[in-house]
Motif scaffolding. Structure first.
Motif: not given
Length: 465
Positions: A170-173, A200-201, A207-208, A372-374
């Motif tokens: 998993g990732t968020n950054r 958000e990250g 980027g995703v 976390e959808l910014g």
């Protein structure tokens, strides 16, 4: 692995305390509650607690040594430093990854499958593990231990007893999938899909895509990328990898499938492979789970399994709590508890499945914010509301800031205002759900985990099961 080897891997800034030479370490843990005799305790500072505060407790439970961050080392009593091996490092999370990478190299001959994606990672991991475990001893990361802490901890339990490993990532950054891939050295990679999650990250959908695609790029020429042919972003990222490719998900792919039957308790599916077809029951429902099963089938085939071995191989898959978990309710009703997590892709998949499971039942959706959808959050939630209106949901109850946007989108999409209700207050939400849900209803509960709608799902189960 011995303490001397740990020192050689970590190159600590400094160390303290004596230790016998060639002393093997026991389990590696970051949780002082899990420490047992011989453990290596890695103290990680967090937003709520600092692991360094529990070093003394860990040694009291029999820990052999501890790894601590430089900024927290001053908290450790000098008397403990004089008596016990304590290794000071700049970054304990990085140190944990380095230990896991070194451990993985000891068992490099064991094939490892890495799985990432915006949704469906855990379900695909469990399905693949179910298939492989029919003939092999499988290591997989438990639950949601898929981040820079959880996955290395799981990988550190790899042993000569295992014949294959399946690691969810998993990732968020940015950079996290690259680091997890560096640690795990996968031989096979699956990217389930690429959608607007953790913006958000990761900032943008591109980027995703780049972040998820790092798994494919880590495979090298000797690896195999398992590619969702129905997701053009996944296909594009796979094209940037030197690995061999196998495709699943559409009729002309090497791996395709169909749902033979679907009901509240699960599905029966048929999967076509290059060597013929197999069929299986799956005790989970939802059309999106067919796609997850195809990904698992393609990976299992890549590792040498063939249709006769895979026949009914998904029957042992256990429904995961809060992941589109089907719970029967009184009067023929059904609760779909999908409260563990949410992003636009998984929300859309859940709405599509409502149509397939509806039959003659009244449909109630209890939805909360997708976190976390910014900057895309308001538009993403509004769009979900439009989809709900088109899906002809009978009653919509929303909660949270994003939930309010879902409600507005549903109204804009033509849903009757009398069938849309937003509750910002938690107590009022509970009361609204108790009042609204009837016997025989099909009820979907979904939001990001931070919204704690699992409590609402449990309330419905207690009141209506």
């Amino acid at each position: 692995m011995t303490l001397e080897e740990v020192i050689g891997i970590l190159h600590p800034l400094r160390g303290s305390g004596p230790f016998p030479p060639r002393t093997p370490i026991g389990p590696v843990t970051t949780d002082s509650r899990e420490v047992e005799r011989g453990s290596l305790f890695v103290a990680i500072p967090g937003s709520r607690v600092d692991g360094t505060d529990f070093v003394e407790e860990a040694f009291g439970k029999g820990a052999l040594a501890a790894v601590v961050p430089e900024e927290g080392a001053g908290k450790i009593p000098p008397s403990l430093l004089a008596e016990k091996p304590v290794f000071v490092v700049r970054n304990p999370v990085e140190a944990l990854g380095d230990l896991a990478k070194a451990h993985r190299m000891r068992y490099r001959e064991i094939p490892l499958v890495g799985i990432t994606g915006s949704s469906g990672k855990t379900s695909t991991k469990e399905m693949l593990a179910a298939l492989l475990s029919r003939g092999k001893r499988v290591l997989r990361n438990p639950g949601n231990r898929n981040n820079l802490i959880g996955m290395p901890l799981a990988l550190l339990t790899l042993s000569a007893e295992h014949e294959v490993a399946v690691m969810e990532m998993g990732t968020n950054r940015p950079g996290e999938i690259g680091r997890l891939s560096e640690v795990a050295e996968p031989d096979v990679g699956i990217v389930t899909n690429i959608g607007p999650a953790h913006l958000e990250g990761l900032r943008t959908l591109e980027g995703v895509a780049r972040e998820k695609g790092d798994l494919y790029r880590a495979l090298g020429e000797s690896g195999t990328a398992v590619v969702n042919a129905a997701d053009l972003r996944v296909v594009r990222e796979a094209g940037r990898s030197k690995a061999a490719k196998v495709y699943y998900g559409v009729a002309l792919s090497e791996f395709s499938g169909r749902i033979l039957s679907l009901d509240d308790s699960g599905m029966r599916i048929a999967v076509r492979t290059p060597s013929g077809e197999f069929r299986s029951e799956i005790p989970v429902t939802g059309e999106h789970n067919l796609t997850n099963a195809l990904a698992a089938s393609a990976a299992a085939y890549t590792l040498g399994m063939r249709p006769p071995e895979m026949e009914n191989g998904f029957a042992s898959v256990a429904p995961e709590r809060g992941r589109f978990q089907a719970r029967p309710l009184r009067g023929g009703g059904l609760l779909l508890d999908d409260s563990y997590n949410a992003n636009p892709a998984s929300m859309e998949a859940a709405i599509r499945s409502l149509r397939a499971l509806r039959r003659s039942r009244r449909v109630v959706a209890v939805l909360g914010t997708m976190l976390e959808l910014g900057e895309s959050s308001p538009a993403s939630h509004f769009r979900i509301g439009h989809l709900l209106a088109a899906a002809e949901v009978d009653l919509l109850i929303t909660h949270g800031e994003g939930g309010e946007s879902i409600a507005r989108g549903a109204l804009e999409g033509g849903m009757d205002p009398g069938r849309v209700r937003h509750e910002a207050d938690r107590a009022l939400l509970r009361a609204a759900v108790s009042e609204a849900v009837r016997e025989g209803d099909l009820v979907l509960v979904k939001a990001s985990r931070g919204m704690k709608l699992d409590e609402i799902a449990e309330q419905i189960r207690q009141e209506r099961a």
